[in-house]
Design a protein around this motif. Structure first.
Motif, PDB file in Angstrom:
ATOM      1  N   LEU A  69       0.830  -1.214   0.000  1.00 51.04           N
ATOM      2  CA  LEU A  69       0.000   0.000   0.000  1.00 51.04           C
ATOM      3  C   LEU A  69       0.860   1.257   0.000  1.00 51.04           C
ATOM      4  N   THR A 108       2.269   1.625  -3.398  1.00 44.44           N
ATOM      5  CA  THR A 108       1.256   2.030  -4.375  1.00 44.44           C
ATOM      6  C   THR A 108       0.990   3.525  -4.285  1.00 44.44           C
ATOM      7  N   HIS A 109       0.864   3.988  -3.059  1.00 43.55           N
ATOM      8  CA  HIS A 109       0.601   5.414  -2.875  1.00 43.55           C
ATOM      9  C   HIS A 109       1.773   6.256  -3.386  1.00 43.55           C
ATOM     10  N   ALA A 168       1.586   6.480  -7.057  1.00 48.09           N
ATOM     11  CA  ALA A 168       0.529   7.383  -7.525  1.00 48.09           C
ATOM     12  C   ALA A 168       0.999   8.838  -7.424  1.00 48.09           C
ATOM     13  N   ARG A 190       1.626  11.630 -10.430  1.00 47.01           N
ATOM     14  CA  ARG A 190       0.989  12.946 -10.401  1.00 47.01           C
ATOM     15  C   ARG A 190       2.019  14.069 -10.447  1.00 47.01           C
ATOM     16  N   GLY A 227       7.781   7.301 -17.417  1.00 46.02           N
ATOM     17  CA  GLY A 227       7.283   8.645 -17.162  1.00 46.02           C
ATOM     18  C   GLY A 227       5.801   8.751 -17.480  1.00 46.02           C
ATOM     19  N   ARG A 228       5.344   7.967 -18.461  1.00 41.71           N
ATOM     20  CA  ARG A 228       3.943   8.018 -18.864  1.00 41.71           C
ATOM     21  C   ARG A 228       3.331   6.626 -18.859  1.00 41.71           C
ATOM     22  N   MET A 280     -11.177  -8.401   2.587  1.00 38.64           N
ATOM     23  CA  MET A 280     -10.829  -8.135   1.195  1.00 38.64           C
ATOM     24  C   MET A 280     -11.395  -6.794   0.721  1.00 38.64           C
ATOM     25  N   GLY A 310      -9.238  -4.196   2.111  1.00 35.73           N
ATOM     26  CA  GLY A 310      -7.976  -4.153   1.367  1.00 35.73           C
ATOM     27  C   GLY A 310      -8.151  -3.415   0.055  1.00 35.73           C
ATOM     28  N   ALA A 362      -8.498   0.207   0.594  1.00 35.98           N
ATOM     29  CA  ALA A 362      -7.212   0.827   0.938  1.00 35.98           C
ATOM     30  C   ALA A 362      -6.391   1.082  -0.315  1.00 35.98           C
ATOM     31  N   PHE A 363      -6.394   0.129  -1.251  1.00 34.05           N
ATOM     32  CA  PHE A 363      -5.637   0.321  -2.483  1.00 34.05           C
ATOM     33  C   PHE A 363      -6.230   1.448  -3.327  1.00 34.05           C
ATOM     34  N   ALA A 396      -5.074   4.554  -1.791  1.00 34.18           N
ATOM     35  CA  ALA A 396      -3.650   4.784  -2.032  1.00 34.18           C
ATOM     36  C   ALA A 396      -3.422   5.340  -3.438  1.00 34.18           C
ATOM     37  N   LEU A 397      -4.281   4.950  -4.365  1.00 30.68           N
ATOM     38  CA  LEU A 397      -4.115   5.387  -5.751  1.00 30.68           C
ATOM     39  C   LEU A 397      -4.790   6.723  -6.035  1.00 30.68           C
ATOM     40  N   SER A 398      -5.416   7.319  -5.017  1.00 28.59           N
ATOM     41  CA  SER A 398      -6.224   8.515  -5.264  1.00 28.59           C
ATOM     42  C   SER A 398      -5.478   9.681  -5.929  1.00 28.59           C
ATOM     43  N   PRO A 399      -4.153   9.857  -5.688  1.00 29.01           N
ATOM     44  CA  PRO A 399      -3.495  10.948  -6.420  1.00 29.01           C
ATOM     45  C   PRO A 399      -3.619  10.802  -7.942  1.00 29.01           C
ATOM     46  N   LEU A 400      -3.779   9.569  -8.397  1.00 31.08           N
ATOM     47  CA  LEU A 400      -3.921   9.352  -9.838  1.00 31.08           C
ATOM     48  C   LEU A 400      -5.189   9.999 -10.371  1.00 31.08           C
ATOM     49  N   TRP A 440      -4.592  13.535 -11.134  1.00 31.49           N
ATOM     50  CA  TRP A 440      -3.719  13.669 -12.292  1.00 31.49           C
ATOM     51  C   TRP A 440      -4.482  13.386 -13.589  1.00 31.49           C
ATOM     52  N   GLU A 442      -4.444  16.457 -16.032  1.00 29.84           N
ATOM     53  CA  GLU A 442      -3.340  16.428 -16.992  1.00 29.84           C
ATOM     54  C   GLU A 442      -3.574  15.536 -18.203  1.00 29.84           C
ATOM     55  N   THR A 443      -4.622  14.785 -18.203  1.00 26.12           N
ATOM     56  CA  THR A 443      -4.833  13.931 -19.367  1.00 26.12           C
ATOM     57  C   THR A 443      -6.272  14.062 -19.845  1.00 26.12           C
ATOM     58  N   GLN A 456       4.684  16.563 -18.933  1.00 27.22           N
ATOM     59  CA  GLN A 456       5.479  15.896 -17.915  1.00 27.22           C
ATOM     60  C   GLN A 456       5.723  14.442 -18.328  1.00 27.22           C
ATOM     61  N   GLY A 457       6.926  13.954 -17.988  1.00 32.15           N
ATOM     62  CA  GLY A 457       7.184  12.530 -18.144  1.00 32.15           C
ATOM     63  C   GLY A 457       7.575  12.064 -19.532  1.00 32.15           C
TER      64      GLY A 457
END
Lengths: 422, 323
Positions: A53, A56-57, A60, A64, A137-138, B37, B40, B43-44, B47-51, B54, B58-59, B253-254
């Motif tokens: 976890l 993963t964070h 992410a 960003r 990067g992408r 489960m 879990g 939680a994942f 954890a991925l929420s910044p995506l 983005w 940005e896309t 970026q990237g």
């Protein structure tokens, strides 16, 4: 987790309908086996999940905010991710050192345990692919690198070869393990035609994955440190230290934790292999060092920096000497007569050998390839917190997958699972 | 881990008293498993929420589905350019024009640099920085100027971080940028053909196709490539609004970027920004296929050399000394 081998050689006896139901039962059993265990198992999975976890964070956030959160720069443009990638390709290939004795030399004990190596290959390749993804990067443009869908620069780009061999190796091992497990589940003898050719293919394929990975680096004329024909052989040799070392420890853990019979022969054979490969690897290291240092000039600059630093730049020096020390101690420990009976000595040797090669292939190989830069600028690199988090997360994820695979495979193989399902 | 044998890896149901009690879908055990489960998975997702942020900022679907530059039809490309102009307006608050400059027939660009008169003032690097809309914080530029020790052509003796009045009497200066190789290792290694050599010799990057693996950066022997480690920051009044798809538009970026011999200028018959900025006239640029061009005159009459010739990259960038 395991691919549907819908049509097997038993098709004469079983029709597709039979497999449709029994494969579902097999999956249900696998799910049950994978989710039930002792408190220790739950605790282990919980810890791994937490680490995954965090990783993963961190990933992410990296997507960003950009890869500026890593310590990589335009000078050292690959770092901990590609270092781990390289090492773990070796780990995946290392499993073949169980397959060869089992299928070519018909080692009985090894034959009973070979699935542990094959499952390791599966978990390792998943980790490899993840390490590549986090280095992009992408990552949103992943489909550009898919054959037929995107634009696949094959055959000229070695990275496209790597995509092919890694995914191919993954599929091969998924098929072999999936087929054997399903057959065991059905209580039938596996049909050799349906797995032995694949096993032999996987042996050649294992060599190819690490060779291609070496070719990624050694084909670059602008990076003298990597531009050596010895790179692929070195990669393979060190993989055949790290792989067996990991499996030896895993076999002992399985022996303790489960009722699976781990024959003495498996460990003895693996130790026999490591004894030789670790020495060959050291010989190759010495050979590289000699060439670099005796010749001198700009071709030896990176090696000098790696071992002794350069005018106050010495970030890699402690890493490399740790690696060399670990490898030498492990080599000496492995020379102890009957070391497979002295488990403490053996385990220390395995851990040191494993760690030594992890450093050698990462901080000791990928990073110095970039230092000094192609214009001879001195920019150093040490991984950032984000990189450590993501790396730990992927390792945790890989161990998690490996645990689950073993958790299903072991009882199915021992026949214990059949009692459960009937 | 080395506990006694009761904790089991495989014979999991041994303690639970066999499988019988798990048969019900809603047994306590199954409910607990389901709960764990779900937790879990949640939680994942968290954890991925910044995506999520983005992806939103940005896309876009259009960008995600955009084809490779060389596969875009005229109409597709029109739409892409419009979209990119709109994005630039939204992100940087200024109006820009993004055009698609194509190579001209019968033109192959070459560059030559007179090391005898380069004074190491780094104005070329600065001009590049502004012309090509580089990130301000990193003061990025496609040009690095090496201060070299007299008596050696070895870059090992070079230094880019000199900080004294120039020219220093005991030194000479060697600016290095993309050599626009005829046999470019960066193009070979790209797994997705996001970078290629155009007919006029310029090696370009499709910033909207690059996946950011940085293999080209490892392969380039001249440190000519740069990665966008983060989204470039440029104050809106400093943005060069005359942009081209394959060159100086603000990069996402990237992705990778590199010197394009200012193709948005040179394909229009103008000179690269670095040449115009040079106060000593050390830089010579032109069409290698034109026998009367200045660049041809230099190659024919001076003893030119290329960097790292032994690597077989066949640069289109030449160096020479006057005296």
């Amino acid at each position: 987790m395991t691919p549907p081998d819908a049509e097997t050689a038993d098709a004469s006896r079983h029709d597709a309908r039979f497999h449709a139901t029994s494969y579902l039962r097999f999956l249900r059993l696998a799910f049950r086996l994978a989710t039930e265990g002792s408190w220790l198992f739950y605790a282990w999975m919980f810890v791994l999940t937490c680490i995954a976890l965090v990783g993963t964070h961190a990933w992410a956030v990296q997507v960003r905010d950009g890869m500026a959160v890593t310590a990589m720069t335009d000078h050292v443009s690959w770092g901990l991710y590609i270092a781990n990638f390289t090492f773990i390709v070796g780990l995946a290939a290392g499993g073949v050192m169980m397959v060869i004795p089992a299928y070519i030399y018909h080692d009985r004990d090894m034959h009973d345990t070979v699935i542990i190596g094959e499952l390791l290959a599966i978990a390792s390749i998943v980790m490899c692919l993840l390490f590549v993804v986090v280095d992009l990067g992408r990552p949103d443009r992943f489909w550009h690198i898919m054959p037929f869908v995107g634009k696949f620069n094959w055959p000229i780009s070695m990275l496209t070869w790597d995509v092919i061999v890694l995914n191919g190796y993954l599929l091969l091992n998924l098929h072999i393990c999936g087929y054997l497990l399903y057959k065991r589940f059905l209580g039938e003898t596996p049909d050799k035609r349906w797995y032995v050719p694949f096993v032999f293919l996987s042996i050649a394929w294992a060599i190819s994955i690490h060779t291609v990975t070496a070719f990624l680096y050694c084909g670059l004329g602008g990076r003298p440190f990597w531009n050596t024909a010895l790179l692929a052989p070195r990669f393979l040799t060190s993989a055949f230290v790290a792989g067996p070392a990991f499996i030896v420890v895993v076999l002992q853990i399985i022996r303790r934790m489960t009722k699976m019979k781990i024959g003495e022969g498996s460990i003895r054979t693996l130790v026999g292999i490591m004894r030789i490969t670790i020495l060959i690897n050291l010989v190759m290291l010495v050979s590289e060092i000699f060439t670099s240092f005796y010749t001198g000039g700009s071709h030896g600059v990176s090696a000098k920096y790696l071992f002794f630093g350069h005018h106050g730049h010495g970030a890699l020096v402690p890493w490399m000497w740790t690696s060399v020390t670990f490898s030498i101690i492990a080599a000496i420990l492995l020379m102890r007569p009957k070391v497979h009976e002295h488990l403490w000595t053996l385990d220390i040797a395995c851990v040191l050998g494993f760690a030594g090669i992890w450093i050698e292939k990462g901080m000791g190989l990928i990073i110095p390839g970039f230092i000094p830069s192609t214009l001879h600028e001195w920019v150093e690199y040490l991984p950032s917190a984000t990189e450590w988090k993501i790396t730990a997360g992927i390792w945790a994820g890989g161990l998690l997958i490996y645990t689950l695979l073993l958790k299903v495979a072991i009882p199915v193989f021992s026949g214990e699972a059949n009692k459960l399902s009937n | 881990m080395n506990d006694t044998s009761q904790g089991c890896g495989s014979n999991c149901s041994c303690k639970g008293g066999g499988g019988a009690r798990d048969d019900s879908l809603f047994s306590r055990r199954n409910l607990l498993k389901g709960g764990a489960m779900t937790l879990g998975a949640a939680a994942f997702a968290k954890a991925l929420s910044p995506l999520a942020h983005w992806t939103r900022e940005e896309t876009s679907v259009e960008e995600f589905l955009q084809k490779h530059y060389r596969e875009l039809t005229k109409i597709d490309l029109e739409l892409v350019l419009k979209r990119l102009e709109k994005d630039a307006k939204e992100n940087y608050g200024t109006d820009v024009t993004i055009t698609d400059h194509r190579p001209q027939k019968g033109v192959k660009f070459g560059y030559a640099l007179n090391l005898s008169i380069c004074i190491g003032c780094r104005r070329c690097a600065e001009a590049c920085h502004h012309e090509n809309n580089h990130d301000r914080a990193t003061s990025n530029s496609y040009i690095r100027v090496l201060e070299m020790t007299k008596g050696s052509m070895d870059m090992e003796k070079g230094n880019v971080h000199y900080d004294h009045p120039v020219p220093h009497p005991d030194r000479f200066y060697m600016p290095v940028q993309c050599q626009q190789c005829d046999n470019p290792p960066c193009v070979d290694v790209c797994p997705v053909e996001a970078t290629w050599k155009e007919e006029d010799g310029i090696v370009v990057v499709d910033y909207n196709w690059c996946i950011g693996c940085r293999y080209c950066e490892a392969a380039c022997p001249y440190h000519a490539r740069r990665f966008n480690w983060k989204k470039p920051v440029i104050p809106k009044d400093e943005i060069n609004p005359n942009q081209s798809y394959l060159s100086n538009r603000i990069r996402p970026q990237g992705v990778m970027e590199k010197c394009t011999f200012c193709l948005h200028r040179t394909r229009d018959g103008r000179m690269p920004a670095c040449l115009e900025a040079c106060p000593t006239g050390a830089r010579v640029f032109g069409n290698l296929l034109d026998p009367h061009s200045e660049i041809r005159k230099v190659i024919d009459t001076k003893r030119v050399f290329v960097l790292k010739e032994e690597l077989g990259t066949r640069p289109s960038f030449f160096y020479f000394f006057d005296e």
